[in-house]
Design a protein around this motif. Structure first.
Motif, short mmCIF file in Angstrom:
data_model
loop_
_atom_site.label_atom_id
_atom_site.label_comp_id
_atom_site.label_asym_id
_atom_site.label_seq_id
_atom_site.Cartn_x
_atom_site.Cartn_y
_atom_site.Cartn_z
N ARG A 53 0.83 -1.19 0.00
CA ARG A 53 0.00 0.00 0.00
C ARG A 53 0.87 1.25 0.00
NH1 ARG A 53 -5.37 -1.12 1.71
NH2 ARG A 53 -5.63 -3.24 2.44
N CYS A 54 0.42 2.25 -0.73
CA CYS A 54 1.13 3.52 -0.82
C CYS A 54 0.56 4.48 0.22
CB CYS A 54 0.95 4.09 -2.24
SG CYS A 54 1.75 5.67 -2.47
N VAL A 55 1.41 4.97 1.10
CA VAL A 55 0.95 5.79 2.22
C VAL A 55 1.71 7.12 2.23
CG1 VAL A 55 0.63 5.92 4.71
CG2 VAL A 55 0.49 3.71 3.56
N SER A 56 0.98 8.22 2.22
CA SER A 56 1.60 9.52 2.30
C SER A 56 2.28 9.70 3.64
CB SER A 56 0.55 10.61 2.10
OG SER A 56 1.12 11.88 2.25
N LEU A 57 3.37 10.43 3.64
CA LEU A 57 4.12 10.60 4.89
C LEU A 57 3.37 11.42 5.93
CD1 LEU A 57 7.75 11.10 3.56
CD2 LEU A 57 6.74 9.06 4.52
N LEU A 58 2.48 12.34 5.52
CA LEU A 58 1.58 12.95 6.49
C LEU A 58 0.16 12.72 5.99
CD1 LEU A 58 1.06 14.40 9.07
CD2 LEU A 58 1.17 16.58 7.87
N LYS A 59 -0.46 11.74 6.56
CA LYS A 59 -1.79 11.31 6.15
C LYS A 59 -2.60 11.13 7.41
CE LYS A 59 -3.92 7.27 4.14
NZ LYS A 59 -3.59 5.94 3.69
N ILE A 60 -3.50 12.04 7.68
CA ILE A 60 -4.20 12.07 8.96
C ILE A 60 -5.68 12.35 8.78
CG2 ILE A 60 -2.22 12.75 10.38
CD1 ILE A 60 -3.11 15.64 10.11
N LEU A 61 -6.44 12.04 9.83
CA LEU A 61 -7.82 12.48 9.94
C LEU A 61 -7.87 13.73 10.79
CD1 LEU A 61 -9.82 9.19 10.68
CD2 LEU A 61 -9.23 10.17 8.47
N LEU A 62 -8.77 14.63 10.46
CA LEU A 62 -9.02 15.77 11.34
C LEU A 62 -9.58 15.25 12.66
CD1 LEU A 62 -9.04 18.92 11.42
CD2 LEU A 62 -11.45 18.78 10.74
N THR A 63 -10.45 14.26 12.57
CA THR A 63 -10.98 13.59 13.76
C THR A 63 -11.48 12.21 13.38
OG1 THR A 63 -12.62 13.68 15.56
CG2 THR A 63 -13.27 14.60 13.43
N ASN A 64 -11.48 11.29 14.34
CA ASN A 64 -12.10 9.99 14.10
C ASN A 64 -13.43 9.86 14.85
OD1 ASN A 64 -10.96 9.81 16.67
ND2 ASN A 64 -10.32 7.68 16.42
N GLU A 105 6.18 16.42 1.85
CA GLU A 105 6.03 17.44 0.82
C GLU A 105 4.56 17.76 0.56
OE1 GLU A 105 8.83 17.33 -2.61
OE2 GLU A 105 9.29 15.36 -1.83
N GLY A 106 3.68 17.18 1.33
CA GLY A 106 2.27 17.43 1.10
C GLY A 106 1.41 16.88 2.21
N LEU A 107 0.11 17.07 2.08
CA LEU A 107 -0.86 16.70 3.11
C LEU A 107 -2.03 15.96 2.49
CD1 LEU A 107 -2.13 17.03 6.01
CD2 LEU A 107 -3.12 19.18 5.16
N PHE A 108 -2.39 14.84 3.11
CA PHE A 108 -3.63 14.12 2.79
C PHE A 108 -4.52 14.22 4.02
CE2 PHE A 108 -6.43 10.50 2.95
CZ PHE A 108 -6.85 10.32 1.64
#
Length: 405
Positions: A53-64, A105-108
């Motif tokens: 799986r390809c995972v962005s280095l900063l990949k977060i939820l605002l909230t769960n 280098e970016g945000l998901f």
């Protein structure tokens, strides 16, 4: 709760969102001394998990936290998991701080639904707005949008994000009704249609404001609702045709704690997800229609032992062998072992001389798989196509599983 604790919870909660590739982003950088961050035509840095799986280095939820109770979701309303919530300021500070440390280098950014779809979408858009306008951030931003949110908020998201995505969730209307009763396929597709119109309008008028320049994508869950691969590919073909999606991502269902009785007890083979990606590639780049990929398959499922193109060729041996020195490009793309680049090189090289096996060996590493299906100036596969054991001869050899698989 500390910021580190929130990050631990909300980064882990985001791992189920696999639609995080950044291809197609507009090239930007800050070498002119203005702004912060950069992106380029090849996209941003990613890490790859052991299962591919390809995972962005900063990949977060605002909230769960979430008001919805989708049966397949670990963050559903009735799930017994630790909850956390970032503020807009915290996400902005994390993004800028991680960028300055050269981590990203970016945000998901995605989110559960809190208060309402509009309230949550406002928070997501505000993160992107502050990064762009207050910090001059020129890196990649991907926002997971909420289909129930107002059209005005979706339009605002498109102004700040490189890519927007809306999850189709499940491949069939029946599956969505049973497992996510608070969501409506009509609402999801309506929002996707509005995004397409915004992208089309921006592309048609050179001076129009930017709108999601890297397009839109979606994700669907495989193996949660009993839909076969034929149904999945049929849905996906309609999405590509109707909404000009850049990508469809496939996520194999993972059993979750205290799961609903409506869900299967076991996860589907991860190889099934892989085969769907390969079939998706055939539709997007090799000229295959969804229905013909599985034409002749007995159960509407992709073969897990061999890739979809080889499986199709074995079921349609009457169409082979093809003469690489004469066949049209579209037909050569159906030969196992020949990719798009190889076929283009073949078409170019044969203008100057008749190709032999030695020439093909220099053009492709898949010659062994291609041999039974092609004719060259010095090769004709006499009786190879008639062999009963051809599938066994061409299937990849079995490998021992890792202890960590």
């Amino acid at each position: 709760m500390t910021l580190d604790a929130k990050l631990e919870i909300l980064a882990d909660a985001a791992k189920y969102d696999v639609s995080c590739a950044s291809s197609g982003a507009t090239a930007r950088d800050s070498r002119d001394g203005k702004g912060l961050g950069s992106t380029n035509g090849r996209g941003i840095c990613h890490s790859y998990t052991p299962d591919g799986r390809c995972v962005s280095l900063l990949k977060i939820l605002l909230t769960n936290f979430c008001q919805y109770d989708c049966a397949y979701c670990i963050n559903r309303r009735t799930s017994n998991v630790r909850r956390a919530r970032f503020t807009v300021d915290e996400v902005v500070r994390l993004t800028i701080g991680f960028y300055r440390r050269n981590y990203i280098e970016g945000l998901f950014l995605s989110s559960g639904i809190v208060r309402s779809a509009d309230h949550t979408m406002e928070q997501l858009v505000e993160v992107a707005r502050r990064l762009r306008q207050e910090h001059g951030f020129r890196g990649y931003i991907h926002l997971k949008t909420i289909p129930e949110a107002s059209p005005e908020l979706l339009a605002a998201a498109g102004r700040y994000a490189d890519r927007l995505s809306i999850n189709i969730e499940l491949p069939t209307e029946d599956g969505l009704t049973r497992l996510a009763p608070e969501k409506r396929s009509r609402t999801i597709r309506g929002a996707m249609g509005r995004l397409r119109l915004g992208i089309d309008e921006s592309e048609a008028e050179p001076k129009a404001p930017r709108f999601s320049p890297a397009g839109q994508s979606t994700q669907l869950i495989v193996g949660a609702d009993g839909a076969d691969d034929g149904a999945i590919l049929g849905t996906v073909a309609g999405l590509y045709a109707g909404y000009r999606l850049k990508r469809v991502y496939y996520s194999a269902f993972s059993p979750i704690p205290e799961a609903s009785q409506a869900l299967p007890a076991k996860a589907p083979p991860l190889q099934r997800e892989h085969r769907l990606y390969q079939a998706d590639w055939l539709m997007r780049f090799y000229g295959f229609a969804a229905e013909e990929i599985l034409a002749g398959a007995p159960d509407g499922m992709l073969d897990l032992a061999v890739d979809p193109k080889l499986a199709w060729a074995l079921r349609h041996r009457d169409r082979f062998p093809l003469d690489v020195n004469r066949a049209e490009r579209g037909l050569l793309l159906r030969v196992p072992g020949l990719g798009t680049r190889t076929v283009d090189r073949i078409v170019e090289a044969r203008r100057f001389h008749a190709l032999r096996l030695a020439d093909l060996a220099r053009l492709t590493g898949g010659l062994k798989r291609a041999l039974p299906f092609i004719v060259t100036a010095d090769h004709r596969p006499t009786r190879l196509l008639d062999r009963a054991d051809l599938r066994v001869r061409l299937a990849p050899p079995p490998t021992q599983l890792s202890l960590f698989a």
